[in-house]
Write a protein that holds these residues in place. Structure first.
Motif, PDB file in Angstrom:
ATOM      1  N   VAL A 175      -5.589  -3.101   0.180  1.00  0.00           N
ATOM      2  CA  VAL A 175      -5.005  -4.193   0.969  1.00  0.00           C
ATOM      3  C   VAL A 175      -5.642  -4.190   2.354  1.00  0.00           C
ATOM      4  O   VAL A 175      -5.876  -3.123   2.935  1.00  0.00           O
ATOM      5  N   TYR A 176      -5.864  -5.394   2.933  1.00  0.00           N
ATOM      6  CA  TYR A 176      -6.506  -5.512   4.239  1.00  0.00           C
ATOM      7  C   TYR A 176      -5.636  -6.330   5.202  1.00  0.00           C
ATOM      8  O   TYR A 176      -5.034  -7.332   4.816  1.00  0.00           O
ATOM      9  N   ALA A 177      -5.629  -5.894   6.446  1.00  0.00           N
ATOM     10  CA  ALA A 177      -4.929  -6.617   7.505  1.00  0.00           C
ATOM     11  C   ALA A 177      -5.405  -6.066   8.842  1.00  0.00           C
ATOM     12  O   ALA A 177      -6.060  -5.020   8.902  1.00  0.00           O
ATOM     13  N   SER A 178      -5.071  -6.740   9.917  1.00  0.00           N
ATOM     14  CA  SER A 178      -5.396  -6.212  11.241  1.00  0.00           C
ATOM     15  C   SER A 178      -4.255  -5.325  11.724  1.00  0.00           C
ATOM     16  O   SER A 178      -3.162  -5.321  11.153  1.00  0.00           O
ATOM     17  N   ASP A 179      -4.505  -4.601  12.799  1.00  0.00           N
ATOM     18  CA  ASP A 179      -3.451  -3.752  13.354  1.00  0.00           C
ATOM     19  C   ASP A 179      -2.393  -4.567  14.087  1.00  0.00           C
ATOM     20  O   ASP A 179      -1.424  -4.014  14.606  1.00  0.00           O
ATOM     21  N   GLN A 180      -2.560  -5.885  14.124  1.00  0.00           N
ATOM     22  CA  GLN A 180      -1.562  -6.772  14.725  1.00  0.00           C
ATOM     23  C   GLN A 180      -0.658  -7.411  13.667  1.00  0.00           C
ATOM     24  O   GLN A 180       0.292  -8.114  14.004  1.00  0.00           O
ATOM     25  N   THR A 181      -0.968  -7.170  12.402  1.00  0.00           N
ATOM     26  CA  THR A 181      -0.171  -7.746  11.308  1.00  0.00           C
ATOM     27  C   THR A 181       1.226  -7.136  11.298  1.00  0.00           C
ATOM     28  O   THR A 181       1.414  -5.961  11.604  1.00  0.00           O
ATOM     29  N   HIS A 182       2.198  -7.935  10.941  1.00  0.00           N
ATOM     30  CA  HIS A 182       3.592  -7.478  10.939  1.00  0.00           C
ATOM     31  C   HIS A 182       3.776  -6.282  10.006  1.00  0.00           C
ATOM     32  O   HIS A 182       3.161  -6.199   8.940  1.00  0.00           O
ATOM     33  N   SER A 183       4.645  -5.369  10.405  1.00  0.00           N
ATOM     34  CA  SER A 183       4.905  -4.157   9.623  1.00  0.00           C
ATOM     35  C   SER A 183       5.511  -4.463   8.258  1.00  0.00           C
ATOM     36  O   SER A 183       5.595  -3.582   7.393  1.00  0.00           O
ATOM     37  N   ALA A 184       5.937  -5.711   8.043  1.00  0.00           N
ATOM     38  CA  ALA A 184       6.456  -6.106   6.726  1.00  0.00           C
ATOM     39  C   ALA A 184       5.423  -5.866   5.639  1.00  0.00           C
ATOM     40  O   ALA A 184       5.781  -5.549   4.493  1.00  0.00           O
ATOM     41  N   LEU A 185       4.133  -6.004   5.968  1.00  0.00           N
ATOM     42  CA  LEU A 185       3.102  -5.777   4.957  1.00  0.00           C
ATOM     43  C   LEU A 185       3.040  -4.312   4.562  1.00  0.00           C
ATOM     44  O   LEU A 185       2.886  -3.989   3.384  1.00  0.00           O
ATOM     45  N   GLN A 186       3.172  -3.428   5.539  1.00  0.00           N
ATOM     46  CA  GLN A 186       3.176  -1.997   5.227  1.00  0.00           C
ATOM     47  C   GLN A 186       4.350  -1.653   4.313  1.00  0.00           C
ATOM     48  O   GLN A 186       4.200  -0.916   3.327  1.00  0.00           O
ATOM     49  N   LYS A 187       5.519  -2.207   4.623  1.00  0.00           N
ATOM     50  CA  LYS A 187       6.692  -1.940   3.782  1.00  0.00           C
ATOM     51  C   LYS A 187       6.495  -2.507   2.381  1.00  0.00           C
ATOM     52  O   LYS A 187       6.861  -1.868   1.386  1.00  0.00           O
ATOM     53  N   ALA A 188       5.902  -3.690   2.294  1.00  0.00           N
ATOM     54  CA  ALA A 188       5.645  -4.290   0.992  1.00  0.00           C
ATOM     55  C   ALA A 188       4.713  -3.404   0.165  1.00  0.00           C
ATOM     56  O   ALA A 188       4.912  -3.228  -1.045  1.00  0.00           O
ATOM     57  N   CYS A 189       3.701  -2.836   0.824  1.00  0.00           N
ATOM     58  CA  CYS A 189       2.777  -1.934   0.122  1.00  0.00           C
ATOM     59  C   CYS A 189       3.518  -0.698  -0.391  1.00  0.00           C
ATOM     60  O   CYS A 189       3.261  -0.218  -1.508  1.00  0.00           O
ATOM     61  N   PHE A 229     -13.508   1.194  -5.154  1.00  0.00           N
ATOM     62  CA  PHE A 229     -12.181   0.622  -4.946  1.00  0.00           C
ATOM     63  C   PHE A 229     -12.177  -0.861  -5.332  1.00  0.00           C
ATOM     64  O   PHE A 229     -13.237  -1.484  -5.504  1.00  0.00           O
ATOM     65  N   ILE A 230     -10.972  -1.427  -5.419  1.00  0.00           N
ATOM     66  CA  ILE A 230     -10.821  -2.822  -5.819  1.00  0.00           C
ATOM     67  C   ILE A 230     -10.058  -3.592  -4.738  1.00  0.00           C
ATOM     68  O   ILE A 230      -8.827  -3.519  -4.665  1.00  0.00           O
ATOM     69  N   PRO A 231     -10.759  -4.305  -3.866  1.00  0.00           N
ATOM     70  CA  PRO A 231     -10.073  -5.143  -2.868  1.00  0.00           C
ATOM     71  C   PRO A 231      -9.293  -6.251  -3.568  1.00  0.00           C
ATOM     72  O   PRO A 231      -9.839  -6.933  -4.442  1.00  0.00           O
ATOM     73  N   PHE A 232      -8.002  -6.421  -3.208  1.00  0.00           N
ATOM     74  CA  PHE A 232      -7.250  -7.446  -3.941  1.00  0.00           C
ATOM     75  C   PHE A 232      -6.314  -8.281  -3.067  1.00  0.00           C
ATOM     76  O   PHE A 232      -5.826  -9.313  -3.513  1.00  0.00           O
ATOM     77  N   PHE A 233      -6.070  -7.880  -1.827  1.00  0.00           N
ATOM     78  CA  PHE A 233      -5.091  -8.627  -1.024  1.00  0.00           C
ATOM     79  C   PHE A 233      -5.476  -8.586   0.453  1.00  0.00           C
ATOM     80  O   PHE A 233      -5.775  -7.525   1.005  1.00  0.00           O
ATOM     81  N   LEU A 234      -5.456  -9.762   1.082  1.00  0.00           N
ATOM     82  CA  LEU A 234      -5.711  -9.898   2.519  1.00  0.00           C
ATOM     83  C   LEU A 234      -4.578 -10.693   3.139  1.00  0.00           C
ATOM     84  O   LEU A 234      -4.198 -11.754   2.623  1.00  0.00           O
ATOM     85  N   CYS A 235      -4.035 -10.192   4.237  1.00  0.00           N
ATOM     86  CA  CYS A 235      -3.000 -10.922   4.981  1.00  0.00           C
ATOM     87  C   CYS A 235      -3.532 -11.273   6.363  1.00  0.00           C
ATOM     88  O   CYS A 235      -3.913 -10.385   7.139  1.00  0.00           O
ATOM     89  N   ALA A 236      -3.591 -12.558   6.656  1.00  0.00           N
ATOM     90  CA  ALA A 236      -3.940 -13.035   7.994  1.00  0.00           C
ATOM     91  C   ALA A 236      -2.686 -13.581   8.655  1.00  0.00           C
ATOM     92  O   ALA A 236      -1.703 -13.913   7.983  1.00  0.00           O
ATOM     93  N   THR A 237      -2.724 -13.675   9.977  1.00  0.00           N
ATOM     94  CA  THR A 237      -1.538 -14.105  10.721  1.00  0.00           C
ATOM     95  C   THR A 237      -1.876 -15.249  11.664  1.00  0.00           C
ATOM     96  O   THR A 237      -2.908 -15.235  12.339  1.00  0.00           O
TER      97      THR A 237
END
Length: 479
Positions: A175-189, A229-237
Motif C-alpha cells: 500500500v502507498y500513501a504520503s506521510d500526510q495521509t490520514h491515519s485511517a489508512l494505517q488502521k484499515a491496513c 512485491f505486488i503494489p495494489f493500493f494507492l491513497c491520495a488526499t
C-alpha cells in the motif's frame, strides 16, 4: 409509542436544542472538566421508576453540557468542522422517527432508492466522471465515516488482486500513501491484514507544499516490483488533515493505472469545496481514480454521520463484502434487480442517512451551499491577513481552503525551534475557553491550525479569536 407524548416531548426537546444554540456562545468552547467528573454527579445505578423529561433535561443542562466540547460554536476552529444545520437536523429527526434498518432494498425501498438518487445528484454537482454514477457499473453509497470508506475500498482492492494471484500472496501486497495521509489508512491496513512493513509511507515536505511527489511513488513501485512485491493500493488526499495539502491526482493516477493499482482519493474535508467551480480543479484527475470519498458531515451542513463514497466498479465491493444467509433472501434481491447496500459496507445494519443529505440539498440549494463554502474561505483569508500583519507570527503552509497553519515565531536561539512556545500558546488559548484550536507538526515544527467551518462563525468571531491569540502571545513572550 404514544403519539401525544411524542408531540409533547418533541416540543420540549426542540425548544431545549433551540435554546442551546441560542446560548452556545456563553459556554466554554472546549470543555474544562476533569476526567471522571460525571461519575461524581450521577447515581451509580439506573432508576427503578420513570423520571420526568424535565428532570432529565435539567441534568443535561447542569451536568452534561459542562462536559461537552461545542463543535457547533462559532468559536470552534479545531480539527475540521462537523457541520449541523436546521435541514440536517430535520432529516435526522425523520430518520429517527422512521427508525428503519435499511440493509437491503426490501427492508425499506425508499431508503435505498433515495440514497442512489442523492449520491448521483452530488456526483453531478461535483462533476465526477459518469463511471461513478449508478447508471453504469459504479455508484455511490453513504458510509459512517471516511475511515469506513477507506477500509471498504481497501478490502475490495485486496480481494480483487488476491482472486487473481492467489490467497497465499497476502504478504506480498503493498500500500502507498504520503506521510500526510490520514491515519485511517494505517488502521484499515491493520484490519485488512496488510503486513505493517508493506505500508509505504512516502515523505512529503514544504518543497511541494506537503503534497505527495509522483516521482517518489514511481521509484517506490519500481523497487517493490523488482523485489517481488505486488503494489495494489494507492491513497491520495485532497485536503490533508495537517495542512489541507492537495496531492497531484492526475500524475498519481496515471502511475496507478500503469501498474494496475487501485487508486482511492480521500477528499473528506475539501471535497465539499469542490462544489464551487473555482475550486473544482483540485480534483482534476479524478477520472483516473477507482474510488472517491468526501464527508458531507464535515463542511456541507449535513449532521454527522454522512460520509459519501463513490466507486467505478460496484461489483468489487459486492464480491468482497457480500453475504447471503437464508434469513436475508428475498425475491427482489434474488432476481438481482435492486441494490442491497449491506454488500457495500462493513456492518449489516444501516440508518436512513440519505434523508438528511436530501433535505440539505433541497432546503439550501446548490447556490446557497456554494456561498456557505465561499464565506468560510473568505474568513480564513481574513485571518491569514491578520497573522501576516503581526511580525511575531508566521504562516507556515499555503492556505488552500479554510485552514490556516501558523505559529508564533520563537526568539532567536530558541533551543527547540518554538516547539514549547507554541505548545504553551495552544494550551493557554484553549484553557481560556474562549476559542478552540488544534495543532500539528510540519517539517519538525509545532504548528497551530485555525480551521474556519462552524455554521455560526462570522467575521467578528475570527477577529475575537485573533485578539485571544495576540493577548496570550504577548504574555508568553513577556515571560
Amino acid at each position: 409509542m404514544d403519539s401525544e407524548q411524542l408531540r409533547e416531548y418533541g416540543h420540549q426537546m426542540v425548544d431545549f436544542i433551540a435554546d442551546y444554540y441560542k446560548s452556545i456562545e456563553s459556554f466554554s468552547v472546549l470543555s474544562q472538566v476533569k476526567p471522571g467528573y460525571l461519575r461524581e454527579l450521577l447515581p451509580d445505578a439506573a432508576p427503578k421508576h420513570p423520571e420526568s423529561l424535565q428532570d432529565v433535561l435539567n441534568d443535561v443542562q447542569q451536568k452534561i453540557i459542562p462536559g461537552v466540547t461545542h463543535w457547533q460554536s462559532p468559536d470552534y476552529f479545531a480539527y475540521y468542522p462537523s457541520n449541523s444545520s436546521t435541514a440536517g437536523f430535520l432529516g435526522e429527526m425523520l430518520s429517527a422517527g422512521f427508525n428503519i434498518v435499511g440493509f437491503s432494498w426490501v427492508t425499506s425501498p425508499a431508503a435505498t432508492e433515495l440514497e442512489v438518487i442523492v449520491l448521483d445528484w452530488l456526483a453531478k454537482i461535483l462533476k465526477l466522471p459518469n463511471e461513478f454514477l449508478s447508471s453504469g457499473q459504479g455508484g455511490g453509497v453513504i458510509q459512517g465515516t471516511a475511515s469506513e470508506a477507506i477500509l471498504v475500498v481497501l478490502l475490495a482492492a485486496r480481494d480483487k488482486v488476491l482472486r487473481k494471484i492467489g490467497r497465499n500472496s497476502l504478504e506480498k501486497l503493498v500500500v502507498y500513501a504520503s506521510d500526510q495521509t490520514h491515519s485511517a489508512l494505517q488502521k484499515a491496513c491493520q484490519i485488512a491484514g496488510i503486513y505493517p512493513e508493506n505500508f509505504r509511507v512516502l515523505k512529503a515536505d514544504s518543497s511541494t507544499n506537503y503534497a505527495l511527489i509522483p516521482y517518489q511513488l514511481h521509484e517506490a513501485i519500481i523497487n517493490d516490483l523488482s523485489s517481488g512485491f505486488i503494489p495494489f493500493f494507492l491513497c491520495a488526499t485532497v485536503g490533508t488533515t495537517s495542512s489541507a495539502a492537495v496531492d497531484p491526482l492526475s500524475d498519481l493516477g496515471k502511475i496507478a493505472k500503469a501498474n494496475d493499482i487501485w487508486f482511492h482519493v480521500d477528499a473528506a474535508y475539501a471535497g465539499s469545496a469542490c462544489i464551487c467551480p473555482e475550486y473544482r480543479h483540485h480534483i482534476d484527475g479524478i477520472e483516473e481514480a477507482t474510488s472517491f470519498g468526501m464527508n458531507a458531515h464535515k463542511w456541507l451542513l449535513t449532521n454527522f454521520d454522512c460520509s459519501l463514497l463513490w466507486v467505478k466498479d460496484r461489483s468489487a465491493l459486492i464480491q468482497s463484502l457480500s453475504t447471503n444467509p437464508e434469513f436475508l433472501k428475498n425475491k427482489a434481491s434474488q432476481e438481482n434487480t435492486v441494490v442491497d447496500f449491506k454488500d457495500w459496507q462493513i456492518p449489516l445494519g444501516r440508518r436512513f442517512r440519505s434523508l438528511k443529505l436530501w433535505m440539505v440539498l433541497r432546503l439550501y440549494g446548490v447556490e446557497n451551499l456554494q456561498s456557505y463554502i465561499r464565506n468560510h474561505i473568505k474568513l480564513a483569508e481574513q485571518f491569514m491577513q491578520l497573522i501576516t500583519s503581526d511580525p511575531r507570527f508566521e504562516v507556515v503552509a499555503p492556505r488552500t481552503f479554510s485552514l490556516v497553519c501558523f505559529r508564533l515565531v520563537p526568539p532567536e536561539g530558541d533551543q527547540d525551534n518554538g516547539y514549547k512556545l507554541n505548545y504553551n500558546l495552544l494550551d493557554a488559548v484553549n484553557t481560556s475557553g474562549k476559542i478552540f484550536i488544534s495543532h500539528t507538526v510540519l517539517s519538525g515544527k509545532y504548528i497551530l491550525r485555525f480551521a474556519v467551518g462552524a455554521p455560526l462563525t462570522e467575521e467578528s468571531h475570527v477577529k475575537a479569536a485573533w485578539k485571544v491569540l495576540q493577548d496570550q502571545a504577548t504574555i508568553l513572550l513577556r515571560e
